[in-house]
Write a protein that holds these residues in place. Structure first.
Motif, PDB file in Angstrom:
ATOM      1  N   GLU A 215     -61.128  78.250 -43.134  1.00 37.97           N
ATOM      2  CA  GLU A 215     -60.128  78.126 -42.068  1.00 37.97           C
ATOM      3  C   GLU A 215     -60.766  77.806 -40.723  1.00 37.97           C
ATOM      4  N   SER A 216     -61.886  78.471 -40.404  1.00 39.05           N
ATOM      5  CA  SER A 216     -62.520  78.227 -39.106  1.00 39.05           C
ATOM      6  C   SER A 216     -63.040  76.800 -39.003  1.00 39.05           C
ATOM      7  N   CYS A 217     -63.583  76.277 -40.115  1.00 36.72           N
ATOM      8  CA  CYS A 217     -64.066  74.891 -40.100  1.00 36.72           C
ATOM      9  C   CYS A 217     -62.895  73.907 -40.101  1.00 36.72           C
ATOM     10  N   MET A 218     -61.809  74.286 -40.763  1.00 37.14           N
ATOM     11  CA  MET A 218     -60.627  73.437 -40.735  1.00 37.14           C
ATOM     12  C   MET A 218     -60.108  73.298 -39.304  1.00 37.14           C
ATOM     13  N   ASN A 219     -60.245  74.377 -38.534  1.00 38.55           N
ATOM     14  CA  ASN A 219     -59.812  74.322 -37.140  1.00 38.55           C
ATOM     15  C   ASN A 219     -60.641  73.333 -36.324  1.00 38.55           C
ATOM     16  N   LYS A 220     -61.884  73.098 -36.762  1.00 41.66           N
ATOM     17  CA  LYS A 220     -62.717  72.109 -36.078  1.00 41.66           C
ATOM     18  C   LYS A 220     -62.095  70.719 -36.171  1.00 41.66           C
ATOM     19  N   PHE A 221     -61.478  70.422 -37.314  1.00 47.44           N
ATOM     20  CA  PHE A 221     -60.802  69.135 -37.470  1.00 47.44           C
ATOM     21  C   PHE A 221     -59.689  68.988 -36.445  1.00 47.44           C
ATOM     22  N   ILE A 222     -58.998  70.119 -36.177  1.00 47.46           N
ATOM     23  CA  ILE A 222     -57.893  70.090 -35.219  1.00 47.46           C
ATOM     24  C   ILE A 222     -58.426  70.033 -33.789  1.00 47.46           C
ATOM     25  N   GLU A 223     -59.414  70.903 -33.479  1.00 44.96           N
ATOM     26  CA  GLU A 223     -59.966  70.962 -32.120  1.00 44.96           C
ATOM     27  C   GLU A 223     -60.601  69.630 -31.710  1.00 44.96           C
ATOM     28  N   ARG A 224     -61.267  68.991 -32.645  1.00 44.69           N
ATOM     29  CA  ARG A 224     -61.953  67.734 -32.344  1.00 44.69           C
ATOM     30  C   ARG A 224     -61.027  66.526 -32.492  1.00 44.69           C
ATOM     31  N   ASP A 225     -59.782  66.803 -32.910  1.00 47.24           N
ATOM     32  CA  ASP A 225     -58.780  65.749 -33.056  1.00 47.24           C
ATOM     33  C   ASP A 225     -59.297  64.601 -33.937  1.00 47.24           C
ATOM     34  N   ILE A 226     -59.852  64.995 -35.092  1.00 49.00           N
ATOM     35  CA  ILE A 226     -60.364  63.995 -36.033  1.00 49.00           C
ATOM     36  C   ILE A 226     -59.194  63.198 -36.592  1.00 49.00           C
ATOM     37  N   PRO A 227     -59.241  61.873 -36.528  1.00 49.56           N
ATOM     38  CA  PRO A 227     -58.127  61.049 -37.034  1.00 49.56           C
ATOM     39  C   PRO A 227     -57.798  61.379 -38.489  1.00 49.56           C
ATOM     40  N   THR A 228     -56.511  61.384 -38.780  1.00 51.32           N
ATOM     41  CA  THR A 228     -56.043  61.767 -40.115  1.00 51.32           C
ATOM     42  C   THR A 228     -56.659  60.907 -41.211  1.00 51.32           C
ATOM     43  N   LEU A 229     -56.823  59.621 -40.950  1.00 53.11           N
ATOM     44  CA  LEU A 229     -57.363  58.732 -41.979  1.00 53.11           C
ATOM     45  C   LEU A 229     -58.780  59.126 -42.361  1.00 53.11           C
ATOM     46  N   TYR A 230     -59.575  59.593 -41.404  1.00 53.43           N
ATOM     47  CA  TYR A 230     -60.931  60.045 -41.695  1.00 53.43           C
ATOM     48  C   TYR A 230     -60.895  61.332 -42.519  1.00 53.43           C
ATOM     49  N   SER A 231     -60.038  62.268 -42.082  1.00 54.89           N
ATOM     50  CA  SER A 231     -59.926  63.532 -42.802  1.00 54.89           C
ATOM     51  C   SER A 231     -59.454  63.303 -44.234  1.00 54.89           C
ATOM     52  N   ARG A 232     -58.481  62.411 -44.402  1.00 58.48           N
ATOM     53  CA  ARG A 232     -57.934  62.154 -45.733  1.00 58.48           C
ATOM     54  C   ARG A 232     -58.999  61.567 -46.653  1.00 58.48           C
ATOM     55  N   GLN A 233     -59.770  60.612 -46.153  1.00 58.21           N
ATOM     56  CA  GLN A 233     -60.819  60.020 -46.980  1.00 58.21           C
ATOM     57  C   GLN A 233     -61.871  61.063 -47.328  1.00 58.21           C
ATOM     58  N   PHE A 234     -62.204  61.907 -46.363  1.00 55.99           N
ATOM     59  CA  PHE A 234     -63.185  62.972 -46.583  1.00 55.99           C
ATOM     60  C   PHE A 234     -62.752  63.894 -47.715  1.00 55.99           C
ATOM     61  N   PHE A 235     -61.509  64.377 -47.658  1.00 53.91           N
ATOM     62  CA  PHE A 235     -61.023  65.287 -48.696  1.00 53.91           C
ATOM     63  C   PHE A 235     -60.819  64.571 -50.028  1.00 53.91           C
ATOM     64  N   ASP A 236     -60.462  63.309 -49.990  1.00 60.95           N
ATOM     65  CA  ASP A 236     -60.344  62.542 -51.239  1.00 60.95           C
ATOM     66  C   ASP A 236     -61.693  62.476 -51.956  1.00 60.95           C
ATOM     67  N   ILE A 237     -62.767  62.261 -51.174  1.00 66.09           N
ATOM     68  CA  ILE A 237     -64.102  62.188 -51.774  1.00 66.09           C
ATOM     69  C   ILE A 237     -64.517  63.546 -52.323  1.00 66.09           C
ATOM     70  N   LEU A 238     -64.295  64.620 -51.547  1.00 69.98           N
ATOM     71  CA  LEU A 238     -64.639  65.958 -52.027  1.00 69.98           C
ATOM     72  C   LEU A 238     -63.897  66.291 -53.318  1.00 69.98           C
ATOM     73  N   ASP A 239     -62.583  66.003 -53.327  1.00 66.38           N
ATOM     74  CA  ASP A 239     -61.780  66.297 -54.521  1.00 66.38           C
ATOM     75  C   ASP A 239     -62.227  65.445 -55.701  1.00 66.38           C
ATOM     76  N   GLY A 240     -62.566  64.180 -55.428  1.00 66.26           N
ATOM     77  CA  GLY A 240     -63.016  63.290 -56.494  1.00 66.26           C
ATOM     78  C   GLY A 240     -64.306  63.765 -57.124  1.00 66.26           C
ATOM     79  N   ILE A 241     -65.241  64.213 -56.299  1.00 69.60           N
ATOM     80  CA  ILE A 241     -66.515  64.724 -56.808  1.00 69.60           C
ATOM     81  C   ILE A 241     -66.290  65.981 -57.635  1.00 69.60           C
ATOM     82  N   ARG A 242     -65.488  66.899 -57.104  1.00 70.06           N
ATOM     83  CA  ARG A 242     -65.225  68.152 -57.819  1.00 70.06           C
ATOM     84  C   ARG A 242     -64.523  67.897 -59.150  1.00 70.06           C
TER      85      ARG A 242
END
Length: 384
Positions: free
Chosen positions: A212-239
């Motif tokens: 949760e604390s690291c997830m908040n970094k995505f919000i605080e740093r205002d990381i664009p959704t498209l970057y976050s989505r690709q990031f989680f897609d890769i993590l989920d794909g690897i897992r």
């Protein structure tokens, strides 16, 4: 954002290409680029370190400005391939980042591009990967993964995992100092676990999660959704790919196969799109057995000469018919051993690619003098 994956000379080209292909499957604003190979600029100087104990080998060194205690919990389920004392080559972080800078200069890369060096050589702090002060250069150690995960690990997965989490830290933190402050000293299964005990990487990769604390970094740093989505897609794909491979033996469930284009490149769909790289002769033989599901006796191979010739012509760079005919003649000649050599090479490549648990589905096998065939259900094969 372009992420250039730079291959160090000692890293196998097949491993490099498979990692690159795995990451390129996930569409988004991060573009993973193959680096043009020119090893003339690489510095081959490296020291040797002798690891006397397994415990020391599995311990990351904390940077001088980091003072904290690390959890001593050991999650290692490894089947160590390394015996101790173990001698490993290593470089300083400055040497590794210098390779990235040299590539930047030689290719005149834009300042905003990221360069990630993939290398089998160890590093002075014994980390899995590291970041330069600029936050634009990174290294990932590509060796020794079998020690932590056992011999059945597909090393594309931990390498790709390390690449994507280091790249995402570029967006999560403003600088290297904040990045190192943000790591979890006690492993909780988050991408920001420090893993001073390196065996804890197993927990980190199997959860492939963000706390949760690291997830908040995505919000605080205002990381664009498209970057976050690709990031989680890769993590989920690897897992998911790791989970599929791990359960394959229990469930007796082979991966689907995708065969692409005129040259019929072979990919294992459920294994992260892993490619089975065969040369033209090997591919011609493999597709011959795929096409004849009932099997073929090696002693009757000459009966399939026309089929072999068509396949070999499709995959080969040989333009002269005479050269192709000569290659086929040797292949089907019962007095030659060429076909057995080719079959052995094909099966070895399959085992290296999919591991022991899935090997039986894809290999060409049969008793001596009997028909040889490929067990795989052809309904699992898709042509695109």
């Amino acid at each position: 954002m372009n992420v250039h994956l730079l291959r160090s000379p000692e890293l196998k080209i097949e491993t490099y290409r498979n990692v690159l292909h795995l990451l390129q499957q996930f569409q988004g604003p991060m573009h993973f680029m193959a680096c043009e190979e020119d090893f003339s600029e690489f510095n081959n100087e490296a020291e040797e370190i002798t690891w006397l104990r397994k415990k020391d080998f599995e311990t990351s060194t904390v940077m001088e400005n980091e003072s904290s205690k690390s959890s001593s919990t050991n999650y290692s389920l490894s089947l160590p391939k390394i015996s101790f004392p173990y001698i490993e080559r290593k470089k300083t972080w400055e040497q590794l980042f210098a390779e990235c800078d040299n590539y930047r200069k030689s290719k005149a890369l834009p300042d905003e591009d990221i360069v990630v060096l993939l290398t089998d050589i160890g590093n002075e702090l014994n980390w899995f990967g590291g970041v330069a002060p600029s936050m634009k250069n990174y290294f990932i150690q590509t060796s020794n993964w079998e020690h932590f995960f056992g011999n059945s690990i597909d090393i594309r997965f931990p390498i790709a995992y390390e690449i994507i989490i280091w790249v995402m830290r570029y967006y999560m933190f403003p600088d290297r100092e904040e990045t190192l402050k943000g790591v979890h000293k006690k492993s909780i299964g988050c991408i920001m676990d420090f893993c001073k005990d390196k065996s804890q990487i197993i927990l980190k990769m199997r959860t492939a999660d963000v706390c949760e604390s690291c997830m908040n970094k995505f919000i605080e740093r205002d990381i664009p959704t498209l970057y976050s989505r690709q990031f989680f897609d890769i993590l989920d794909g690897i897992r998911n790919s790791m989970t599929f491979r791990g359960r394959a033996t229990l469930l007796q469930q082979p991966s689907r196969v995708e065969i692409r284009g005129h040259t019929k490149k072979i990919f294992f769909t459920d294994l992260g799109g892993l490619e089975l790289a065969l040369n033209p002769k090997e591919k011609a033989i493999y597709f011959l057995f795929l096409n004849f599901e009932e099997g073929i006796r090696i002693s009757h191979l000459s009966d399939y000469r026309n089929d072999l010739e068509q396949l070999y012509r499709q995959f080969s760079n040989l333009s002269e018919r005479e050269l192709i005919d000569r290659a086929i003649d040797v292949l089907i000649n019962p007095l030659e051993n060429d076909i057995n050599v080719v079959l052995s090479r094909i099966n070895r490549k399959i085992k290296n690619a999919v591991g022991d648990s899935l090997y039986d589905f894809y290999c060409i096998r049969g008793e001596r003098g009997e028909k040889k065939s490929i067990k795989l259900n052809r309904e699992l094969i898709m042509y695109t």
